[in-house]
Design an enzyme around this catalytic site. Sequence first.
Site, short mmCIF file in Angstrom:
data_model
loop_
_atom_site.label_atom_id
_atom_site.label_comp_id
_atom_site.label_asym_id
_atom_site.label_seq_id
_atom_site.Cartn_x
_atom_site.Cartn_y
_atom_site.Cartn_z
N ARG A 194 0.82 -1.24 0.00
CA ARG A 194 0.00 0.00 0.00
C ARG A 194 0.84 1.27 0.00
O ARG A 194 0.40 2.33 0.44
CB ARG A 194 -0.97 0.01 1.19
CG ARG A 194 -1.92 -1.14 1.17
CD ARG A 194 -3.12 -0.89 2.08
NE ARG A 194 -3.97 -2.05 2.07
CZ ARG A 194 -3.86 -3.05 2.92
NH1 ARG A 194 -2.93 -3.03 3.85
NH2 ARG A 194 -4.67 -4.07 2.84
N LYS A 227 2.61 11.44 -10.99
CA LYS A 227 1.69 10.63 -11.81
C LYS A 227 2.40 9.31 -12.10
O LYS A 227 3.52 9.31 -12.63
CB LYS A 227 1.37 11.33 -13.12
CG LYS A 227 0.21 12.29 -13.01
CD LYS A 227 -0.25 12.71 -14.38
CE LYS A 227 -1.38 13.72 -14.27
NZ LYS A 227 -1.77 14.26 -15.58
N GLU A 260 8.62 18.90 -24.94
CA GLU A 260 7.99 19.21 -23.65
C GLU A 260 8.54 20.52 -23.08
O GLU A 260 7.82 21.26 -22.42
CB GLU A 260 8.19 18.06 -22.64
CG GLU A 260 7.50 16.74 -23.01
CD GLU A 260 5.99 16.70 -22.76
OE1 GLU A 260 5.41 17.69 -22.28
OE2 GLU A 260 5.37 15.67 -23.08
N LYS A 318 6.51 23.37 -13.30
CA LYS A 318 5.72 22.17 -13.01
C LYS A 318 5.44 22.08 -11.51
O LYS A 318 4.33 21.74 -11.09
CB LYS A 318 6.42 20.90 -13.50
CG LYS A 318 5.59 19.67 -13.17
CD LYS A 318 5.57 18.62 -14.22
CE LYS A 318 4.54 17.55 -13.87
NZ LYS A 318 4.65 16.37 -14.69
N GLU A 347 -5.07 17.19 -10.47
CA GLU A 347 -5.71 17.63 -11.72
C GLU A 347 -7.22 17.75 -11.55
O GLU A 347 -7.98 17.28 -12.37
CB GLU A 347 -5.36 16.64 -12.85
CG GLU A 347 -5.39 17.28 -14.21
CD GLU A 347 -4.83 16.38 -15.31
OE1 GLU A 347 -3.70 15.88 -15.15
OE2 GLU A 347 -5.53 16.18 -16.30
N ARG A 352 -3.42 21.71 -13.37
CA ARG A 352 -2.50 20.70 -13.91
C ARG A 352 -2.86 20.28 -15.33
O ARG A 352 -1.99 19.88 -16.10
CB ARG A 352 -2.50 19.50 -12.95
CG ARG A 352 -1.43 18.51 -13.30
CD ARG A 352 -1.13 17.54 -12.18
NE ARG A 352 -0.04 16.69 -12.60
CZ ARG A 352 0.67 15.92 -11.82
NH1 ARG A 352 0.40 15.88 -10.53
NH2 ARG A 352 1.65 15.18 -12.29
N ASN A 408 -1.21 19.47 -20.30
CA ASN A 408 -1.57 18.60 -21.43
C ASN A 408 -1.72 19.38 -22.74
O ASN A 408 -2.32 18.87 -23.69
CB ASN A 408 -2.86 17.85 -21.12
CG ASN A 408 -2.64 16.88 -19.99
OD1 ASN A 408 -1.65 16.16 -19.97
ND2 ASN A 408 -3.53 16.90 -19.01
N HIS A 444 -1.53 17.60 -25.97
CA HIS A 444 -1.48 16.15 -25.70
C HIS A 444 -2.71 15.38 -26.16
O HIS A 444 -2.61 14.18 -26.40
CB HIS A 444 -1.24 15.90 -24.20
CG HIS A 444 0.21 16.06 -23.82
ND1 HIS A 444 0.90 17.24 -24.04
CD2 HIS A 444 1.11 15.20 -23.26
CE1 HIS A 444 2.15 17.09 -23.61
NE2 HIS A 444 2.31 15.87 -23.14
N HIS A 481 -1.73 12.15 -28.12
CA HIS A 481 -2.10 10.78 -27.74
C HIS A 481 -2.84 10.08 -28.87
O HIS A 481 -2.65 8.89 -29.13
CB HIS A 481 -2.96 10.79 -26.47
CG HIS A 481 -2.15 11.12 -25.24
ND1 HIS A 481 -2.71 11.66 -24.11
CD2 HIS A 481 -0.83 10.99 -24.98
CE1 HIS A 481 -1.76 11.86 -23.20
NE2 HIS A 481 -0.61 11.45 -23.71
N HIS A 509 6.89 9.84 -27.93
CA HIS A 509 5.86 10.67 -27.33
C HIS A 509 6.12 12.16 -27.62
O HIS A 509 5.22 12.90 -28.05
CB HIS A 509 5.77 10.40 -25.83
CG HIS A 509 4.82 11.32 -25.12
ND1 HIS A 509 3.47 11.32 -25.37
CD2 HIS A 509 5.03 12.29 -24.19
CE1 HIS A 509 2.88 12.25 -24.62
NE2 HIS A 509 3.81 12.85 -23.90
#
Length: 365
Positions: A121, A143, A185, A226, A236, A243, A247, A250, A254, A267
């Site tokens: 956990r 993330k 990026e 960031k 987010e 946040r 993207n 993105h 994607h 990417h």
Amino acid sequence: MSEHQQLEVELGDRSYPITIGRNLRMSLCESRDRFITEGRKVVALVDQGLAETNTSQINEFLSEIPYLEIPSGERSKSVEWLSNGWDFLASHKIDRTGVLFVLGGGVSGDLAGFLAASYLRGIEFVQVPTTLLAMVDSSVGGKTGINLSAGKNLVGAFHQPSKVFIDLDLLATLPGREFSAGMAEVIKYGMLGNILLYKKLSELPENLSYQNQELSSIIYHCCLDKASIVRDDERESDSTGGRALLNLGHTFAHAIEAVAGYGQYLHGEAVAIGLVCAFRLSQKLGFCGNDSESQLLTLLKEYNLPTDLKNPLPVEDLLDSMRSDKKVHKGCLRFIIMKEIGRSFIEESVDLKYIKEVLKSIGAR
Ligand code: GLY
């Protein structure tokens, strides 16, 4: 001697430092040794490519601890490698005081982060990003996750690292194409909220490279941006921006990655095309009137980044893929739009007609 800068991701009792510099090998080993002195077990997950090319730099760190090598590439962000990771931790009897270091790019970082989030956990983990893209983006902010056949990053957790070590020396063996992908990026940070960074990138007398003296400060400023975004909206959940602004480009990227087939574009390469799409969409919505598209295209091309599709992809397939992206919110496609370069916001309802036009402008049919 190591020269470095440090900044903090401020998240209350989950705050952590990001150390950025060159020749951080000693600091990294000292960090490992401090945990061991406290009686804690330390293990590592390492990108296989790094272990093969960067041996002298990381051997010293790995010599004292058990480690698991992960094949390079997106396919390792899988249930299979997660399960291998759990078995690895269990076989070394890692308890709740154990610490997992991860040395690699975004794939290893996301996988190791989720491993650390889920094993017992949650155990502590330390990010040691080795690609430019991971240094400026994925190693910071917690993330973590793996892919499913239905899509990228569909299973995961927010789990913050306890430290991030960004050692620019680790970029020495990064292939040029990967460095460029990271630059997409970097450029994104300028476009979404940092006009000074964007101007600086556009005006640099020579392209950034691993040796360039400016690189450390540019990575620092990306991490600073960031850290501030993550501090204000860790999960987010800010529907007005926060946040999600990270993207920018993105949703397009994607879809391009998925429809072209993973591996066709790195990417960051898909993000570069996505940034062009985001710019054009912003202009169609009446923004970015004083900004120059050719300046953006020139900047991306200087880093050999694509600004349109290598091969045409069907518009309908790209739209379908966008609809299954996890950024879909209450059934609507959300796009990050720039009011002007350096100032962005979320737009919930964009007319499909504009999205199709933008996709056609990058060579979709
Ligand atoms: N890479 C986007 C984020 O960390 O939120």
